[in-house]
Design an enzyme around this catalytic site. Structure first.
Site, short mmCIF file in Angstrom:
data_model
loop_
_atom_site.label_atom_id
_atom_site.label_comp_id
_atom_site.label_asym_id
_atom_site.label_seq_id
_atom_site.Cartn_x
_atom_site.Cartn_y
_atom_site.Cartn_z
N LYS A 78 0.63 -1.29 0.20
CA LYS A 78 -0.06 -0.80 -0.17
C LYS A 78 0.46 1.74 0.18
O LYS A 78 2.12 0.99 0.57
CB LYS A 78 -1.26 -0.15 0.96
CG LYS A 78 -2.13 0.96 1.41
CD LYS A 78 -2.88 0.89 2.06
CE LYS A 78 -3.59 2.23 1.84
NZ LYS A 78 -4.94 2.59 3.44
N SER A 156 -10.13 2.23 2.71
CA SER A 156 -9.41 3.01 1.76
C SER A 156 -7.98 1.59 0.92
O SER A 156 -7.60 2.56 0.06
CB SER A 156 -8.37 3.86 2.72
OG SER A 156 -7.37 3.55 3.84
N SER A 180 -10.79 -0.12 7.42
CA SER A 180 -10.05 0.29 5.50
C SER A 180 -9.87 -1.42 5.27
O SER A 180 -8.97 -1.03 4.10
CB SER A 180 -9.06 1.25 5.98
OG SER A 180 -9.59 2.36 5.81
#
Lengths: 493, 95
Positions: A78, A156, A180
């Site tokens: 990420k 997210s 998330s």
């Protein structure tokens, strides 16, 4: 193109050990799949040269014997994780061009274990969002599709979810502040676990809300989550909130035997207007655990309703403080200044240009709730409510409950752009089942459990006792086996 | 509690985010929507409840007070938008 990129971590590990495949072959298969999947917007910085070099080193280590389980496994990381020498922007314009001179503790642990970073993955800006639509890079797209619409992979960690579900890596890192990891995992039919607060070091992960943020793995199976989580966990002197507690061999705890375990079903998670399909899924998950020998008990978590409003005080408050560092001086963007502009104009223009609308909104809400005269009314009250939310969980665990079963999300994945005109609070409701877990610092896992009538994946969430990720993973493993979720998205990209 | 455009402007200033005059009414409206949502917290009886300070009670670790890092000026300055002669450069602050 080979199919090696479709392997799980566990299968790839075994094939690498048996010398049936090499990490270079496995990595190349992922790189080919990535290059054919730009339509998904999952990867935002590709690092193929670094990947092949790491894979070559991993092959040498495996050949020499005694390599760790994760050695040679290609992963996506990420964009929130600082990775040395590689763009790390938290999907924000304000960190444009930022190449850290250091590596986050979690990604360093993964590196040390011999994993292969394929590139950086899309996400909501500063992890603020539930649809990956606040990213400066543009949307990440869900590989699941049932009509002409492009669907959100959730957020997210939307790029991570999309990449794992579309087999653009064997697994990915995510982070979870209010849901998330678990919400995007549910939207894309994969597994995602947020460990107990303090299990994974936060050092080198761009901070959003420090008392809530935790990293975790997003994987194709519960077994893979167990293997990867063990590598990510552990005490770190550089994070004062990181726990100095031994990390067990989580994979060894996957027996699938949950006889006698007490599973709580919280009545407050039965929301008005919840789609019947979610309710049905929840009931069938309950039956599966009962059939596996668990004892099902009805429980109450009376302050559940107040978790989201408390979160939307605490998280923006912490964000407004954490994001004060983006000042146009030390890293990232500095706005072009006009003649006579002083330092205040530099701050104000840089932050207006560099932060997207959702980040600006949250920083300002946080500033407001922390400002003189409102601190007690908002911030301290929210922290008191947080104490009560945590106590709700402590009470049911004290009554002997081992894990709690809930839906992971209030709906299946929705279309990109469909929430654009809704007020911000509508988007916040995505986290209604997951946010309590962050406020209480508990481990939570999302397991794919079925498809809705349109053919989109739905997930169930299991919540465990603090530090008992091993037991939680085992319950998730039993649920995974009973649910038998094997559907994959049809390739359209 | 209702936020007007003057309060929205003040919050933007405190947050050091430039908001154009004509964007303030919409911003104030968004704040009011979010704060309206947060107002629910007033229904909770928090009498005698301590605000949470640490979600996992633990004594913070201590270590010897000694220098363990440093001498990395070039690395520290590497990502600066403007750095000269070993310093971060900013617009003139002192007259």
């Amino acid at each position: 193109m080979s199919d090696l990129h479709k392997l799980t971590i566990a299968d790839a590990r075994d094939k690498l050990r048996a010398k049936e495949i090499t990490s270079v072959e496995l990595t190349q298969s992922c790189l080919d799949a990535i290059d054919a999947a730009d339509a998904l917007g999952a990867y935002v910085h590709k690092t193929p040269d670094l990947a092949i070099a790491a894979a070559t080193a991993a092959d040498a280590r495996i050949a020499a014997g005694d390599a760790p389980d994760m050695c040679g496994i290609p992963l996506g990381i990420k964009d929130l994780f600082c990775t040395q020498g590689v763009d790390s922007q938290a999907a924000s314009g304000i960190l444009k061009g930022f190449k850290p001179e250091y590596e986050s503790t979690v990604s360093q642990k993964l590196k040390d274990a011999g994993t292969v970073m394929l590139g950086k993955l899309n996400m909501d800006e500063f992890a603020m969002g539930s649809s990956n639509e606040t990213s400066v890079y543009g949307d990440a797209v869900n590989p699941w599709k049932v009509d002409e619409r492009n669907l959100t992979p959730g957020g997210s960690s939307g790029g991570s979810a999309s990449a794992v579900a579309a087999d653009l890596c064997l697994a990915a890192t995510g982070t979870d502040t209010g849901g998330s990891i678990r919400q995007p995992a549910a939207f894309t039919g994969i597994v995602g676990i947020k460990p107990t607060y303090g299990r994974c070091s936060r050092w080198g992960i761009v901070a959003f809300a420090s008392s809530l943020d935790q990293a975790g793995p997003m994987t194709k199976s519960v077994r893979d989550a167990a293997i990867m989580l063990e590598t990510m966990c552990g005490h770190d002197p550089k994070d004062s909130t990181s726990a100095d507690i031994a990390v067990p061999n989580f994979e060894a705890m996957l027996t699938g035997d949950i006889r006698g375990k007490k599973i709580g079903i919280p009545k407050e998670y039965r929301m008005d207007g919840m789609p019947a399909e979610i309710e049905t899924l929840w009931q069938s998950g309950t039956e599966m655990l009962r059939d596996a020998g668990a004892e099902i008990v009805d429980i109450s978590l009376p302050h559940t309703k107040y978790a989201l409003p408390a979160y939307y005080v605490i998280a923006p408050a912490e964000a407004s403080s954490n994001l004060a560092r983006y000042d146009g001086v030390r890293f990232g963007l500095r706005a072009t200044l006009g003649a006579g502009d002083g330092i205040t104009e530099m701050y104000e223009k840089t932050r207006a240009e560099g932060f997207g609308p959702e980040v600006q909104r949250r920083v300002m809400i946080g500033t407001y709730v922390l400002s003189a005269g409102f601190y007690d009314a908002y911030y301290n009250r929210a922290r008191r409510v947080r104490t009560l939310i945590k106590k709700d969980f402590e009470d049911v665990f004290a009554a002997g409950v081992d894990a709690i079963l809930t839906p992971a999300t209030p709906s299946a994945a929705f279309g990109l752009g469909e929430m654009t005109d809704a007020d911000p609070v509508q988007m916040y409701l995505n986290d209604v089942f997951t946010v309590t877990v962050n406020l209480a610092g508990l481990p939570g896992i999302s397991v794919p459990a079925g498809l809705d009538a349109q053919g989109l994946p739905l997930g169930l969430q299991l919540i465990g006792r603090p530090w008992e990720e091993g037991d939680l993973l085992n319950t998730a493993y039993a649920l995974e086996q009973s649910a038998g979720f094997v559907a994959k998205p049809n390739k359209w990209w | 509690m209702s936020i007007d455009t003057a309060t929205a402007a003040k919050v933007a200033k405190l947050a050091r985010i430039k908001v154009e005059e004509d964007a303030l009414p919409a911003l104030a409206q968004e704040f009011n929507t979010i704060l309206g949502f947060i107002e629910q917290l007033n229904e909770v009886d928090v009498e005698g409840v301590d605000p949470m300070t640490s979600v996992t009670p633990q004594r913070l670790k201590r270590r010897v007070d000694e220098v363990t890092d440093g001498s990395q000026q070039d690395k520290v300055l590497k990502n600066a938008p403007d750095a000269r002669e070993g310093f971060f450069v900013v617009p003139k602050v002192v007259e």
